[in-house]
Design an enzyme around this catalytic site. Structure first.
Site, mmCIF file in Angstrom:
data_model
loop_
_atom_site.group_PDB
_atom_site.id
_atom_site.type_symbol
_atom_site.label_atom_id
_atom_site.label_comp_id
_atom_site.label_asym_id
_atom_site.label_seq_id
_atom_site.Cartn_x
_atom_site.Cartn_y
_atom_site.Cartn_z
ATOM 1 C CB SER A 1 -18.445 -3.013 3.568
ATOM 2 O OG SER A 1 -19.198 -3.298 2.320
ATOM 3 C CB SER B 1 -22.018 -4.410 4.241
ATOM 4 O OG SER B 1 -20.652 -4.924 4.616
ATOM 5 C CE LYS C 1 -20.395 -6.399 7.387
ATOM 6 N NZ LYS C 1 -19.359 -6.288 6.344
#
Length: 471
Positions: free
Chosen positions: A180, A156, A81
């Protein structure tokens, strides 16, 4: 052409094939990169691809395997990420102020993955500052859901979930402060694990210093996403454990879900406990999960844990500073942010006094104690990950059985686990009437990742597990 059978194989199987020299890391890395280059334009899940560096690391892994010195993840290509710092690889967190940021060192979990032999091939997209359930930012733009490009992949860790669902790698790393990891897994039809608070070092989760402030550190966790539950276990056992730069991480035992007899567990199943109802298709998936566990000999009861005020505790704790830290981080560059983040950052949220914050922290701990007492009797809780399936791009409301509700009120099924710092996993449970994936969440007691993963593994088999999206 990329070998799709390999691109959609489990990380566990790929590690075995690499160890047996039935495939090489160079070949496997080339396959994943070719697949990314062929399909990423439809998704915008990958934002920084490091082909040359990955090729060099893959060659080194092949040499180590040939010499009999393979490490646990030797030669396995993985994704990270973009909110997690990677040495020598751009890490932006979707923020203009970090558009050209190249960290000098890896986050501890990245360093551990590298030390285990993993090959990082790319960074994946995030919402700006990792603060949304869409996956859009002013640096790279928006990521699409691989099941329907009109819908979001979640946030996210949305780029991670979209990439893994699409066969861009077998394993990836995300972070979870308010769902997330689990919400994108639910939206994209993959698995994800939010570890307990304190089991995995959080340093390097942007933005932040050596140790993030308590409202963030005590409700956030870095953890793995994958297509298969076995791969979550593989990754968790590599990244867990103390680190000197995150003094609140604790020693933990290796998770070995294969030694768990789930018939000895008692599960609570619930579908509604918040201001927003859970959509009928997701409620049905949760109830189906309960019946599946009963069939396997697990004691399952319809019981609602004391989570009704958890979302309120979460928001009070997270915003106790009145957004001051965020505004200080953005400075006058807040004008470079998307309107959605600007509106949140500039909203009038009263800054609490120290005494007020202590009261909020005490209220949160009372909640955690009440929940812990409930989970003494029910060590596993089965529930929804989110109230709806993936919404459309740019929407601030979700449609639940014909009624619209605020997007950020539909997140209570994720927040209660963050607020308590508990481990939670999501497994795929089919699709809803719109053809979008739905998942089921498994939450356990603090530091009990082993039982969570054992139940997740059982439900993965019973509910059908991962299915390829129609790219």
């Amino acid at each position: 052409m990329a070998n799709d059978d390999l691109c959609f194989a489990s990380a566990t199987r790929l590690v075995s094939l690499l160890r047996k020299k039935e495939i090489s890391s160079v070949e496997l890395t080339d396959d994943f990169i070719e697949r990314i280059e062929s399909h990423n334009h439809k998704l915008n899940a990958v934002v920084t691809l490091v082909e040359q560096r990955a090729a060099q690391e893959a060659e080194e892994s092949d040499r180590r395997i040939a010499s009999g010195n393979a490490r646990p993840l030797e030669g396995l290509p993985i994704t990270i990420k973009d909110a997690i710092e990677t040495a020598g690889i751009r890490s932006t967190n979707g923020m203009k102020i970090f558009e050209h940021n190249v960290p000098a060192e890896d986050a501890p979990i990245v360093a551990r993955l590298r030390a285990a032999g993993a090959v990082i091939i790319c960074k994946t997209n995030v919402p700006e500052m990792s603060m949304d359930y869409d996956c859009d930012n002013p640096v790279f733009g928006s990521t699409n859901n691989p099941w329907n490009p009109a819908h979001v992949p979640g946030g996210s860790s949305g780029g991670e979930a979209a990439a893994l669902a699409s066969g861009f790698a077998a394993l990836g790393m995300g972070g979870d402060y308010g769902g997330s990891i689990r919400v994108p897994a639910h939206f994209c039809g993959i698995t994800g694990l939010k570890p307990s608070w304190g089991t995995v070092p959080n340093k390097g989760h942007m933005p932040g210093g050596p140790a993030a402030p308590p409202p963030i550190a005590q409700m956030a966790a870095l953890g793995p996403l994958a297509r298969y539950v076995d791969d979550l276990t593989l990754a968790y056992n590599v990244i867990r454990g103390p680190h000197p730069d995150t003094p609140y991480t604790a020693p933990t035992q290796e998770a070995r879900p294969e030694r768990v007899n789930i018939r000895n567990l008692r599960c609570a199943v619930f579908t509604d406990a918040g201001a927003v109802p859970v959509a009928a298709d997701i409620r049905a998936a949760v109830e189906r999960a309960g019946r599946a566990l009963e069939k396997l000999g697990v004691t399952v009861e319809a019981k609602t844990p004391p989570v009704q005020k958890a979302a309120e505790h979460w928001i009070n704790y997270a915003t106790a500073d009145g957004n001051r830290l965020m505004l200080e981080a953005l400075g006058d560059k807040v004008k470079l942010s998307r309107e959605r983040l600007r509106n949140f950052a500039l909203a009038e949220i009263p800054q609490k006094s120290a005494a007020d914050f202590f009261k909020i922290a005490i209220e949160r701990d009372i909640y955690r104690i009440e929940l812990a007492r409930f989970m003494e009797q029910y060590p596993i809780v089965i529930c929804a990950p989110f109230c709806s399936s993936a919404p459309r791009h740019a929407e601030l409301e979700v449609d639940i059985d014909g009624t619209r509700y605020p997007l950020f009120a539909a997140n209570w099924p994720a927040l209660w686990g963050n607020c308590a710092g508990l481990p939670g996993a999501v497994v795929p449970a089919g699709r809803d009437g719109k053809g979008l994936p739905v998942g089921v969440q498994i939450v356990g007691r603090a530091f009990d990742e082993e039982n969570v993963l054992a139940v997740a593994l059982a439900l993965e088999k019973e509910l059908g597990g991962y299915q390829r999206p129609p790219l």
